[in-house]
Design a protein around this motif. Structure first.
Motif, short mmCIF file in Angstrom:
data_model
loop_
_atom_site.label_atom_id
_atom_site.label_comp_id
_atom_site.label_asym_id
_atom_site.label_seq_id
_atom_site.Cartn_x
_atom_site.Cartn_y
_atom_site.Cartn_z
N UNK A 47 0.83 -1.20 0.00
CA UNK A 47 0.00 0.00 0.00
C UNK A 47 0.87 1.27 0.00
N UNK A 48 1.89 1.40 0.87
CA UNK A 48 2.71 2.62 0.84
C UNK A 48 3.45 2.83 -0.48
N UNK A 49 3.87 1.76 -1.14
CA UNK A 49 4.59 1.88 -2.41
C UNK A 49 3.65 2.12 -3.59
N UNK A 50 2.35 2.13 -3.34
CA UNK A 50 1.38 2.38 -4.40
C UNK A 50 1.17 1.19 -5.32
N UNK A 51 1.50 0.00 -4.83
CA UNK A 51 1.34 -1.21 -5.63
C UNK A 51 -0.03 -1.85 -5.46
N UNK A 52 -0.74 -1.49 -4.37
CA UNK A 52 -2.01 -2.17 -4.08
C UNK A 52 -2.93 -1.26 -3.28
N UNK A 53 -4.21 -1.65 -3.29
CA UNK A 53 -5.24 -1.01 -2.47
C UNK A 53 -5.97 -2.08 -1.67
N UNK A 54 -6.52 -1.69 -0.53
CA UNK A 54 -7.33 -2.62 0.26
C UNK A 54 -8.59 -2.96 -0.55
N UNK A 55 -9.04 -4.20 -0.49
CA UNK A 55 -10.17 -4.67 -1.29
C UNK A 55 -11.49 -4.29 -0.64
N UNK A 56 -11.99 -3.09 -0.96
CA UNK A 56 -13.31 -2.66 -0.50
C UNK A 56 -14.22 -2.59 -1.73
N UNK A 57 -15.52 -2.36 -1.53
CA UNK A 57 -16.45 -2.30 -2.66
C UNK A 57 -16.05 -1.19 -3.64
N UNK A 58 -15.72 -0.04 -3.10
CA UNK A 58 -15.34 1.09 -3.95
C UNK A 58 -14.06 0.79 -4.72
N UNK A 59 -13.06 0.26 -4.02
CA UNK A 59 -11.79 -0.05 -4.67
C UNK A 59 -11.94 -1.19 -5.69
N UNK A 60 -12.84 -2.14 -5.42
CA UNK A 60 -13.09 -3.21 -6.39
C UNK A 60 -13.65 -2.63 -7.69
N UNK A 61 -14.55 -1.65 -7.57
CA UNK A 61 -15.11 -1.01 -8.76
C UNK A 61 -14.03 -0.26 -9.54
N UNK A 62 -13.16 0.44 -8.81
CA UNK A 62 -12.06 1.17 -9.46
C UNK A 62 -11.12 0.20 -10.16
N UNK A 63 -10.78 -0.91 -9.51
CA UNK A 63 -9.88 -1.90 -10.10
C UNK A 63 -10.50 -2.54 -11.34
#
Length: 147
Positions: free
Chosen positions: A31-47
């Motif tokens: 997460x700090x390196x910008x390689x990933x995001x936590x899997x939430x509903x909003x982030x799933x839609x963005x991904x």
């Protein structure tokens, strides 16, 4: 902890994949390196949206590369060479000469993508492969004539 990869990570997955990793690895590295995001509903839609955009971009690039391969296969180049007695050529035809002829025809390829095993040292007709991508190759017909 489930995360969504934003970029390709060796040994973990490709961009857009949802993977399960240890919380410390996600929290301290990904997460700090910008390689990933936590899997939430909003982030799933963005991904999911990013994955669709990337898929469309790859399709456009592949279509453009196929057009270049098609154009190369229809291209015929004539190169004039000086010859001496018994039609023996002075010098040889190299990838540089073929590249210049392709540029004059309006086809832009990298000079190093022209896969000529050895310089052409005789008059004749040659089929020279040109690497467009690692998977796609075109074939240019080269006529070497005397000037």
């Amino acid at each position: 902890m489930e995360i969504i990869l934003l970029q390709d990570v060796n040994g973990l997955g490709e961009a857009g994949d949802i993977v399960d990793v240890k919380p410390g690895y996600a929290r301290n590295k990904l997460v700090p390196d910008g390689l990933a995001l936590r899997a939430s509903k909003r982030n799933l839609a963005v991904a999911d949206e990013r994955k669709q955009i990337e898929k469309r971009r790859k399709n456009r690039v592949t279509a453009a590369e196929e057009v270049i391969v098609e154009k190369l296969s229809k291209t015929e180049i004539t190169i004039e060479a000086q010859v001496g007695e018994e039609d023996k050529m002075f010098g040889s035809i190299t990838t540089i000469d073929i590249h210049k002829a392709l540029v004059e025809k309006g086809i832009t390829v990298d000079r190093h993508a022209i896969m000529l095993d050895e310089p052409i040292k005789a008059l004749g007709i040659y089929h020279v492969p040109v690497r467009v991508t690692s998977k796609l190759n075109g074939d240019v017909k080269v006529y070497v004539i005397k000037s």
